[in-house]
Design a protein around this motif. Structure first.
Motif, PDB file in Angstrom:
ATOM      1  N   GLY A  18       0.830  -1.204   0.000  1.00 21.98           N
ATOM      2  CA  GLY A  18       0.000   0.000   0.000  1.00 21.98           C
ATOM      3  C   GLY A  18       0.855   1.241   0.000  1.00 21.98           C
ATOM      4  O   GLY A  18       1.730   1.402  -0.848  1.00 21.98           O
ATOM      5  N   ASN A  19       0.650   2.107   0.985  1.00 21.26           N
ATOM      6  CA  ASN A  19       1.417   3.353   1.063  1.00 21.26           C
ATOM      7  C   ASN A  19       2.574   3.269   2.055  1.00 21.26           C
ATOM      8  O   ASN A  19       3.017   4.271   2.591  1.00 21.26           O
ATOM      9  CB  ASN A  19       0.487   4.520   1.426  1.00 21.26           C
ATOM     10  N   THR A  20       3.071   2.047   2.275  1.00 22.49           N
ATOM     11  CA  THR A  20       4.148   1.833   3.248  1.00 22.49           C
ATOM     12  C   THR A  20       5.286   1.069   2.601  1.00 22.49           C
ATOM     13  O   THR A  20       5.080   0.169   1.807  1.00 22.49           O
ATOM     14  CB  THR A  20       3.616   1.017   4.450  1.00 22.49           C
ATOM     15  N   VAL A  21       6.513   1.470   2.942  1.00 22.42           N
ATOM     16  CA  VAL A  21       7.696   0.735   2.510  1.00 22.42           C
ATOM     17  C   VAL A  21       8.255   0.026   3.736  1.00 22.42           C
ATOM     18  O   VAL A  21       8.220   0.553   4.848  1.00 22.42           O
ATOM     19  CB  VAL A  21       8.750   1.656   1.857  1.00 22.42           C
ATOM     20  N   GLY A  22       8.751  -1.190   3.522  1.00 23.99           N
ATOM     21  CA  GLY A  22       9.292  -1.962   4.623  1.00 23.99           C
ATOM     22  C   GLY A  22      10.179  -3.071   4.105  1.00 23.99           C
ATOM     23  O   GLY A  22      10.688  -3.006   2.989  1.00 23.99           O
ATOM     24  N   ILE A  23      10.354  -4.086   4.941  1.00 23.56           N
ATOM     25  CA  ILE A  23      11.163  -5.243   4.578  1.00 23.56           C
ATOM     26  C   ILE A  23      10.412  -6.508   4.986  1.00 23.56           C
ATOM     27  O   ILE A  23       9.513  -6.465   5.815  1.00 23.56           O
ATOM     28  CB  ILE A  23      12.551  -5.228   5.267  1.00 23.56           C
ATOM     29  N   ASP A  24      10.783  -7.599   4.396  1.00 29.80           N
ATOM     30  CA  ASP A  24      10.321  -8.910   4.854  1.00 29.80           C
ATOM     31  C   ASP A  24      11.363  -9.413   5.837  1.00 29.80           C
ATOM     32  O   ASP A  24      12.540  -9.523   5.516  1.00 29.80           O
ATOM     33  CB  ASP A  24      10.181  -9.903   3.687  1.00 29.80           C
ATOM     34  N   HIS A  25      10.911  -9.707   7.050  1.00 32.53           N
ATOM     35  CA  HIS A  25      11.865 -10.132   8.083  1.00 32.53           C
ATOM     36  C   HIS A  25      11.248 -11.228   8.926  1.00 32.53           C
ATOM     37  O   HIS A  25      10.134 -11.202   9.297  1.00 32.53           O
ATOM     38  CB  HIS A  25      12.237  -8.925   8.944  1.00 32.53           C
TER      39      HIS A  25
END
Length: 100
Positions: free
Chosen positions: A93-100
């Motif tokens: 969506g409107n969020t950036v992150g990582i798979d952890h």
């Protein structure tokens, strides 16, 4: 692995440099020339955080000794042979992150 949010995209702007902690990982999120990059937040020379590094010409400069690293691949441009350790970004969506 599960999605771990780093930042809302509307908060990211040109020149954005911010450290984010995800469990034991210290991640540096950078926006330069409209692109987002993420690295483990340390210079491979002496482990200094890059949070206060400067951005110029598609590179980040370590605030302690001035070593420069190309953002697109983390490769060193000056004085050191070890690259930055990149972290793969994931968008939800409107969020950036990582798979952890």
């Amino acid at each position: 692995m599960s999605f771990r949010a780093l930042e809302k995209l509307h908060r990211v702007h040109e020149g954005y440099i911010q450290a984010h902690k995800v469990d034991e990982l210290d991640i540096l999120l950078v926006c330069n020339e409209g692109k987002l990059y993420a690295f483990k937040n340390y210079c491979p020379h002496q482990g200094v955080p890059l949070t206060h590094g400067t951005l110029e010409n598609g590179a980040i400069r370590c605030p302690l000794h001035g070593f420069e690293f190309r953002l697109r691949d983390g490769c060193p441009l000056t004085g050191i042979s070890a690259p930055l350790e990149s972290v793969t970004l994931v968008y939800e969506g409107n969020t950036v992150g990582i798979d952890h």
